[in-house]
Design a protein around this motif. Structure first.
Motif, PDB file in Angstrom:
ATOM      1  N   VAL A 142       0.682  -1.057   0.005  1.00 32.15           N
ATOM      2  CA  VAL A 142       0.067  -0.023  -0.031  1.00 32.15           C
ATOM      3  C   VAL A 142       0.733   1.378   0.011  1.00 32.15           C
ATOM      4  O   VAL A 142       0.592   2.260  -0.569  1.00 32.15           O
ATOM      5  CB  VAL A 142      -0.808  -0.213   1.005  1.00 32.15           C
ATOM      6  CG1 VAL A 142      -0.528   0.402   2.270  1.00 32.15           C
ATOM      7  CG2 VAL A 142      -2.225   0.465   0.653  1.00 32.15           C
TER       8      VAL A 142
ATOM      9  N   TYR B 187      -1.579  -3.070  -9.401  1.00 30.40           N
ATOM     10  CA  TYR B 187      -2.471  -3.180  -8.643  1.00 30.40           C
ATOM     11  C   TYR B 187      -4.122  -3.221  -9.432  1.00 30.40           C
ATOM     12  O   TYR B 187      -4.832  -4.000  -8.701  1.00 30.40           O
ATOM     13  CB  TYR B 187      -2.747  -2.001  -7.523  1.00 30.40           C
ATOM     14  CG  TYR B 187      -1.517  -2.245  -6.592  1.00 30.40           C
ATOM     15  CD1 TYR B 187      -1.563  -3.053  -5.538  1.00 30.40           C
ATOM     16  CD2 TYR B 187      -0.187  -1.563  -6.827  1.00 30.40           C
ATOM     17  CE1 TYR B 187      -0.405  -3.357  -4.930  1.00 30.40           C
ATOM     18  CE2 TYR B 187       0.813  -1.537  -6.141  1.00 30.40           C
ATOM     19  CZ  TYR B 187       0.743  -2.641  -5.108  1.00 30.40           C
ATOM     20  OH  TYR B 187       2.014  -2.887  -4.321  1.00 30.40           O
TER      21      TYR B 187
ATOM     22  N   ILE C  98      -9.705   0.319  -3.259  1.00 28.54           N
ATOM     23  CA  ILE C  98      -8.667  -0.077  -2.314  1.00 28.54           C
ATOM     24  C   ILE C  98      -8.173   1.161  -1.382  1.00 28.54           C
ATOM     25  O   ILE C  98      -8.052   2.405  -2.041  1.00 28.54           O
ATOM     26  CB  ILE C  98      -7.375  -0.337  -2.950  1.00 28.54           C
ATOM     27  CG1 ILE C  98      -7.492  -1.460  -4.002  1.00 28.54           C
ATOM     28  CG2 ILE C  98      -6.011  -0.754  -2.155  1.00 28.54           C
ATOM     29  CD1 ILE C  98      -6.580  -1.584  -5.092  1.00 28.54           C
TER      30      ILE C  98
ATOM     31  N   VAL D 120      -6.007   3.404   0.463  1.00 28.84           N
ATOM     32  CA  VAL D 120      -4.465   3.655   0.609  1.00 28.84           C
ATOM     33  C   VAL D 120      -4.171   4.454   1.709  1.00 28.84           C
ATOM     34  O   VAL D 120      -2.996   4.429   1.954  1.00 28.84           O
ATOM     35  CB  VAL D 120      -4.216   4.655  -0.944  1.00 28.84           C
ATOM     36  CG1 VAL D 120      -2.968   4.870  -1.022  1.00 28.84           C
ATOM     37  CG2 VAL D 120      -4.539   3.504  -2.116  1.00 28.84           C
TER      38      VAL D 120
ATOM     39  N   ALA E  96      -5.551   1.097   5.861  1.00 28.55           N
ATOM     40  CA  ALA E  96      -4.790   1.158   4.580  1.00 28.55           C
ATOM     41  C   ALA E  96      -4.603  -0.350   4.265  1.00 28.55           C
ATOM     42  O   ALA E  96      -4.198  -0.960   5.033  1.00 28.55           O
ATOM     43  CB  ALA E  96      -3.496   1.946   4.480  1.00 28.55           C
ATOM     44  N   GLY E  97      -4.806  -0.454   2.883  1.00 25.66           N
ATOM     45  CA  GLY E  97      -4.590  -1.880   2.526  1.00 25.66           C
ATOM     46  C   GLY E  97      -5.927  -2.819   2.341  1.00 25.66           C
ATOM     47  O   GLY E  97      -5.955  -3.783   1.761  1.00 25.66           O
TER      48      GLY E  97
END
Ligand code: SIN
Ligand code: NI
Length: 265
Positions: A31, A80, A139, A141, A197-198
């Motif tokens: 990330v 990604y 996603i 971040v 995050a992730g």
């Protein structure tokens, strides 16, 4: 490839509720790499739509800085966007043979007092597709909370089908109003998608979703990827992904819409 840990109960949850949340999908190193790539796109002042002078209103810009098809210009983002684990989750929850890329987009919600909510909306009305069923992976971040504008979903709202598009950034515009005007009364109990995050959420294109304004002093960064299940065809309208040579009534094909996950049997 290490297959994502999702079982039949997750697929069932997605089908019933229209979303799925998976915490810690990407490692802190991954990330951080993606975050640095997104920061570079901002430093480069990457256009919203590649090769186009498409601009947005100030109000829209206060919802988010949106940049489409970053994978074409940034190899790290491509890694990604094309992540086979993400695409495989999408393929499984949408119970199809293969999924193609529609487009990726960074959604960076600016911080501060001028930040605006992401109006309650569905995504499907903006997409030039004949059938519904396309979906997004979002996603995180940054760590996301209500304070900096995490996503919120109305479980099961994808079953209302595709309604009129909502103009993002317009005060008071909301798919909740649209549905109320049709005489439907629904329970409004949002599921709040706070996560570190992730983490990743997956949401159906007809799901009602929203994000609060970002009241912190740092941007809220996300990368969202939109996928097209195999049964979907192009409806002939303008394509935000910028794809050329698509034929109305035919599947999305060509180099901008590669297959990202396919059933191996
Ligand atoms: C947001 O990132 O605030 C909203 C994303 C979406 O509408 O899919
Ligand atoms: Ni949306």
């Amino acid at each position: 490839m290490i297959l994502p840990q999702i079982g039949e109960e997750d697929v069932h949850f997605f089908q019933e509720n229209g979303y799925l949340q998976i915490h810690h999908f990407f490692s802190p190193d991954e990330v951080a790499e993606l975050g640095a790539a997104l920061d570079q796109t901002v430093a480069d002042k990457r256009s919203r739509i590649r090769g186009s002078d498409s601009t947005v209103s100030d109000d829209y810009a206060r919802v988010f800085n949106q940049m489409v098809n970053l994978w074409e210009d940034y190899p790290v983002v491509r890694k990604y966007t094309f992540d086979p684990r993400l695409a495989e989750v999408v393929r499984r929850v949408s119970r199809c043979r293969h999924v193609r890329l529609y487009h990726d987009h960074a959604l960076i919600k600016p911080p501060g007092q001028h930040s605006k909510e992401t109006n309650w909306h569905q995504d499907a009305p903006y997409w030039p597709m004949q059938q519904v069923g396309a979906l997004s992976a979002w996603i995180a971040v940054d760590d996301v909370t209500v304070e900096n504008g995490c996503m919120q979903f109305i479980p099961g709202s994808h079953t209302y089908g595709r309604l009129a598009p909502v103009p993002l950034g317009t005060e008071g515009a909301s798919v909740l109003k649209t549905i109320a005007e049709t005489g439907v009364t629904m329970e409004i109990e949002p599921a709040v998608m706070a996560m570190e995050a992730g983490g990743v959420t997956f949401h159906h294109g007809c799901l009602f979703h929203h994000a609060t304004p970002n009241r912190t002093d740092r941007p809220r960064r996300a990368l969202a990827i939109i996928y097209i299940p195999d049964y979907i065809t192009y409806d002939g309208r303008w394509d935000a992904g910028g794809a050329k040579d698509l034929e109305a009534g035919k599947p999305f094909t060509g180099p901008q819409h590669p297959i990202l996950a396919e059933d191996s049997v």
